[in-house]
Every structure is written in C-alpha cells, then in structure tokens.
Design a protein around this motif. Structure first.
Motif, PDB file in Angstrom:
ATOM      1  N   VAL A 108       0.845  -1.206   0.000  1.00  0.00           N
ATOM      2  CA  VAL A 108       0.000   0.000   0.000  1.00  0.00           C
ATOM      3  C   VAL A 108       0.875   1.249   0.000  1.00  0.00           C
ATOM      4  N   THR A 109       1.943   1.236   0.785  1.00  0.00           N
ATOM      5  CA  THR A 109       2.843   2.390   0.848  1.00  0.00           C
ATOM      6  C   THR A 109       3.489   2.664  -0.505  1.00  0.00           C
ATOM      7  N   VAL A 110       4.056   1.628  -1.117  1.00  0.00           N
ATOM      8  CA  VAL A 110       4.782   1.805  -2.377  1.00  0.00           C
ATOM      9  C   VAL A 110       3.832   2.212  -3.505  1.00  0.00           C
ATOM     10  N   ILE A 111       2.681   1.585  -3.583  1.00  0.00           N
ATOM     11  CA  ILE A 111       1.715   1.928  -4.636  1.00  0.00           C
ATOM     12  C   ILE A 111       1.219   3.359  -4.454  1.00  0.00           C
ATOM     13  N   SER A 112       1.010   3.758  -3.205  1.00  0.00           N
ATOM     14  CA  SER A 112       0.571   5.141  -2.940  1.00  0.00           C
ATOM     15  C   SER A 112       1.606   6.149  -3.424  1.00  0.00           C
ATOM     16  N   VAL A 113       2.892   5.845  -3.201  1.00  0.00           N
ATOM     17  CA  VAL A 113       3.959   6.769  -3.585  1.00  0.00           C
ATOM     18  C   VAL A 113       4.205   6.740  -5.090  1.00  0.00           C
ATOM     19  N   VAL A 114       4.327   5.519  -5.652  1.00  0.00           N
ATOM     20  CA  VAL A 114       4.725   5.369  -7.061  1.00  0.00           C
ATOM     21  C   VAL A 114       3.583   5.711  -8.018  1.00  0.00           C
ATOM     22  N   ASP A 115       2.408   5.177  -7.765  1.00  0.00           N
ATOM     23  CA  ASP A 115       1.304   5.326  -8.724  1.00  0.00           C
ATOM     24  C   ASP A 115       0.464   6.577  -8.498  1.00  0.00           C
ATOM     25  N   PHE A 116       0.422   7.063  -7.265  1.00  0.00           N
ATOM     26  CA  PHE A 116      -0.453   8.206  -6.977  1.00  0.00           C
ATOM     27  C   PHE A 116       0.323   9.456  -6.546  1.00  0.00           C
ATOM     28  N   GLY A 117       1.638   9.343  -6.409  1.00  0.00           N
ATOM     29  CA  GLY A 117       2.448  10.504  -6.057  1.00  0.00           C
ATOM     30  C   GLY A 117       2.180  11.069  -4.683  1.00  0.00           C
ATOM     31  N   ILE A 118       1.715  10.244  -3.777  1.00  0.00           N
ATOM     32  CA  ILE A 118       1.398  10.689  -2.415  1.00  0.00           C
ATOM     33  C   ILE A 118       2.697  10.838  -1.613  1.00  0.00           C
ATOM     34  N   PRO A 119       2.850  11.878  -0.810  1.00  0.00           N
ATOM     35  CA  PRO A 119       4.056  12.033   0.016  1.00  0.00           C
ATOM     36  C   PRO A 119       4.256  10.833   0.937  1.00  0.00           C
ATOM     37  N   TRP A 120       5.511  10.563   1.279  1.00  0.00           N
ATOM     38  CA  TRP A 120       5.847   9.360   2.043  1.00  0.00           C
ATOM     39  C   TRP A 120       5.113   9.288   3.376  1.00  0.00           C
ATOM     40  N   TYR A 121       4.988  10.439   4.072  1.00  0.00           N
ATOM     41  CA  TYR A 121       4.351  10.424   5.394  1.00  0.00           C
ATOM     42  C   TYR A 121       2.859  10.115   5.287  1.00  0.00           C
ATOM     43  N   ALA A 122       2.212  10.645   4.239  1.00  0.00           N
ATOM     44  CA  ALA A 122       0.796  10.335   4.024  1.00  0.00           C
ATOM     45  C   ALA A 122       0.625   8.877   3.613  1.00  0.00           C
ATOM     46  N   ARG A 162       2.279  -5.544 -10.046  1.00  0.00           N
ATOM     47  CA  ARG A 162       3.354  -5.962 -10.968  1.00  0.00           C
ATOM     48  C   ARG A 162       3.762  -7.414 -10.759  1.00  0.00           C
ATOM     49  N   GLY A 163       2.918  -8.177 -10.116  1.00  0.00           N
ATOM     50  CA  GLY A 163       3.137  -9.610  -9.968  1.00  0.00           C
ATOM     51  C   GLY A 163       4.455  -9.954  -9.297  1.00  0.00           C
ATOM     52  N   GLY A 164       5.077 -11.027  -9.774  1.00  0.00           N
ATOM     53  CA  GLY A 164       6.329 -11.502  -9.191  1.00  0.00           C
ATOM     54  C   GLY A 164       7.514 -10.609  -9.463  1.00  0.00           C
ATOM     55  N   SER A 165       7.424  -9.725 -10.434  1.00  0.00           N
ATOM     56  CA  SER A 165       8.552  -8.838 -10.742  1.00  0.00           C
ATOM     57  C   SER A 165       8.699  -7.720  -9.719  1.00  0.00           C
ATOM     58  N   GLY A 166       7.646  -7.427  -8.971  1.00  0.00           N
ATOM     59  CA  GLY A 166       7.727  -6.443  -7.907  1.00  0.00           C
ATOM     60  C   GLY A 166       7.763  -5.002  -8.390  1.00  0.00           C
ATOM     61  N   ILE A 167       7.977  -4.088  -7.464  1.00  0.00           N
ATOM     62  CA  ILE A 167       8.001  -2.655  -7.759  1.00  0.00           C
ATOM     63  C   ILE A 167       9.272  -2.055  -7.169  1.00  0.00           C
ATOM     64  N   SER A 168      10.044  -1.388  -7.997  1.00  0.00           N
ATOM     65  CA  SER A 168      11.232  -0.657  -7.533  1.00  0.00           C
ATOM     66  C   SER A 168      10.894   0.828  -7.446  1.00  0.00           C
ATOM     67  N   PHE A 169      11.483   1.511  -6.487  1.00  0.00           N
ATOM     68  CA  PHE A 169      11.248   2.950  -6.359  1.00  0.00           C
ATOM     69  C   PHE A 169      12.381   3.563  -5.553  1.00  0.00           C
ATOM     70  N   PHE A 170      12.468   4.875  -5.570  1.00  0.00           N
ATOM     71  CA  PHE A 170      13.507   5.585  -4.831  1.00  0.00           C
ATOM     72  C   PHE A 170      12.854   6.318  -3.656  1.00  0.00           C
ATOM     73  N   PRO A 171      13.062   5.832  -2.435  1.00  0.00           N
ATOM     74  CA  PRO A 171      12.409   6.460  -1.280  1.00  0.00           C
ATOM     75  C   PRO A 171      12.930   7.866  -1.036  1.00  0.00           C
ATOM     76  N   ALA A 172      12.062   8.685  -0.459  1.00  0.00           N
ATOM     77  CA  ALA A 172      12.431  10.077  -0.192  1.00  0.00           C
ATOM     78  C   ALA A 172      13.280  10.220   1.065  1.00  0.00           C
TER      79      ALA A 172
END
Length: 336
Positions: A94-108, A161-171
């Motif tokens: 939920v945290t990663v999808i919120s940040v990556v797909d919806f651009g929500i700030p990390w704290y939110a 993204r199934g078994g491939s997972g989601i990569s992102f750069f945390p703030a």
C-alpha cells in the motif's frame, strides 16, 4: 548472631522491591525528562556511527515496532498470530503503490498504509477470531500465504506488478529512516505502557488466561479482540511501509517473508508476552545475535539462530521479564 543475620536478610528488601520504591519516587516530570534524554541520545547516534551500524540499528528499531504490534494482540490476549507477515506485506505494498502510482508524500503513504491495513486486516480476520489456540494460528498463517499468492496473481498484476515487484527511490535517507523507526518505537512502546496500566490491559490478560471466565465476568471479549486486532494490523502496516522505504523494492516473496512473523514472535516470547519491556529486550538481543551469526556463519546462521530459539522456548517459556520478577530482580508491575 545467626538469628540476627537471618532477620536482617529477611528485612532487607529485594532488588525488585528497591526498584519498585525508586520508580514510585519518580514524578511525571522526572519520567518525561528521562524519556526525552533517551530519545535525544538515540537520535544522536548516527552522528558517531557509520552507515552499516545505522542500518543495523534501524533493523533493531523496526523489529521493536513490529514486536510491539504483535504483542498488542497475541501477547495480551493469547491469540497467537502466525500470519503477521501478511499485514506487514500488505502495508509495504500500500505504501509503495501510494507513492509510485499516486504521487502521495511518504508520510501520508505511511498513514494510509496503517489505516488501510488495520481496516482490511480486521475485516478479514474477524471471523477467524471466533477460533482459538492452534486453529487461530493456522488460519492466520493460511491467510498470510493467500495474501502473498494474491499479490503475485494475474488478477492483481496490473496493480502489484506480480512476481517482478516494484522498484522505487524512497524520499528518506538511511539516517532519516532510522530516526523515523526510533520515533515509532517510542510511540508504540508508550502506547503499550499505557495499555498495560489500564483496565483494558487487565481485561485483555483475563481473556488470555481464561476467555470463558472473562466473558462470564462481563468482559466484552469480541469487542476487545477486534479492537486489538485493529491496532495490531495497523502497526504492522506502518512497519511494512517503513520496511519498503528501506528496501527500495517490494515483491511478494520479500515483504511477505516468514522473517516478519518469526522474529517478532521470538522477540516477544523471549522478553515475555504481554509485557512492555519484552519487545525491546527481545529485539536488541535477537537482532544482534542474528547479525553476529550472519557475519560469522553466512551459510549456517539460520541453523544457529534456530538453536537459540529452541533454547529460549525450552528454558525460558515465560520469558526473561517474568523470570527476573520471580527471582526478585524486577518488581511485579504490569507496566514492565
């Protein structure tokens, strides 16, 4: 002379009694100042440690948070959750999808992860709370396994993204992640302290000892268990979000790993289930043991870690805090 010495030893208070008297002598201001000093010391540590040691301390405090979350339900009510990693993994996604797909700030995103995991986890787990003992534990383990499979299924692949997972750069940098872990650990630790001292804490312990008798005495057992499940899942969700920031990557096999169920359970049982200090003592002990074993025996550390767990269960089934209380080294307070 022997009689005098015997009477003196009897009148001499135990270490636990002296600690109890000293604790009673501390005012609220003294306790608050002590807590502020401790937090300030913890927050200053990254200034004198290298990145590796900061990362190790982050892991310690992350698992203290997760240990407190597991303890809120399983330690106080006796409903042992073997599927705790399911809540951790859900919170991470939920945290990663919120940040990556919806651009929500990390704290939110962390707040959203905690709330959504608490609600979803409680709704799904509510029927299972009718079970008890091994049936509840196995059902929760099955639920966590189902959650892991669902995240990698074709139905949810467009989102997860199934078994491939989601990569992102945390703030957050590693030091900032450590600071956040410390603050969360202090927060949930204080909440556990307040719970242990409250009438609700006593009601939860009554459920753990004899749920049928507690119900007969007027304890609304279903409501208490659901409330604790809500908090239990919420803390796991926030911890999962913090874990995702640290990993910079999520996939089902990583964030739903058995480690995030196994370690919180061992930590709490080692420290003493339903205690305030248990998750702290267990977290510090077992994370450092795990790191030391991994550094010395990179291919066998899990074997030695398993041996350590077995010894704890065999020789300290009630945990270290209760053992120290029995020997008079700690006062018999529920707030410990």
């Amino acid at each position: 002379m022997a009689t005098e010495s015997s009477s003196e030893s009897k009148s001499d208070p135990s270490i636990g009694a002296r600690i109890d008297n000293r604790l009673d002598s501390f005012s609220v201001v003294h306790r608050l100042l002590g807590l502020v000093a401790l937090v300030a010391l913890l927050l200053a540590l990254p200034q004198v440690l290298n990145d590796y040691h900061v990362q190790v301390l982050f892991i310690v405090f992350l698992f203290i948070v997760l240990g407190y979350g597991w303890n809120i339900l399983s330690g106080f009510t006796g409903y042992i959750n073997f599927g705790y990693a399911g809540f951790v993994g859900l919170g991470a996604y939920v945290t990663v999808i919120s940040v990556v797909d919806f651009g929500i700030p990390w704290y939110a995103a962390l707040v959203i992860a905690g709330i959504s995991t608490a609600i979803i986890g409680t709704l799904i787990s509510a029927p299972i709370l009718r079970l008890d003992g091994a049936y509840f534990a196995i059902a929760m383990l099955s639920l966590a396994t189902a959650g892991q499979l669902a995240m990698s299924s074709d139905y949810l692949t467009p989102i997860t993204r199934g078994g491939s997972g989601i990569s992102f750069f945390p703030a957050l940098s590693y030091t900032e992640q450590y600071y956040l872990a410390v603050v969360l650990a202090v927060g949930v630790g204080y909440a556990t302290y307040r719970l242990a001292k409250s009438p609700r804490g006593l009601r939860l312990l009554a459920i753990r000892e004899d749920e049928l008798l507690a119900s007969a005495l007027g304890v609304k057992t279903t409501r208490e268990k659901l409330t604790m499940m809500l908090v239990h899942a919420g803390i796991a969700g926030i911890g999962g979000g913090l874990l995702a920031f640290n990993l910079s990557y999520v996939d089902p096999s990583t964030v739903f790993g058995l480690r995030y169920t196994e370690l919180p359970i061992v930590m709490v049982l080692f420290g003493t289930a339903g205690s305030v200090l248990g998750p702290i003592i267990g977290g510090i002990t077992f994370i450092f043991i795990s790191e030391a074993l991994w550094a010395s025996f990179p291919t066998l550390h899990q074997f030695f870690f398993g041996i350590a767990i077995m010894l704890v269960v065999m020789f300290m089934p009630r945990g270290l805090i209760e053992r120290l209380k029995d020997r008079g080294y700690l006062p018999r307070r529920r707030s410990l």
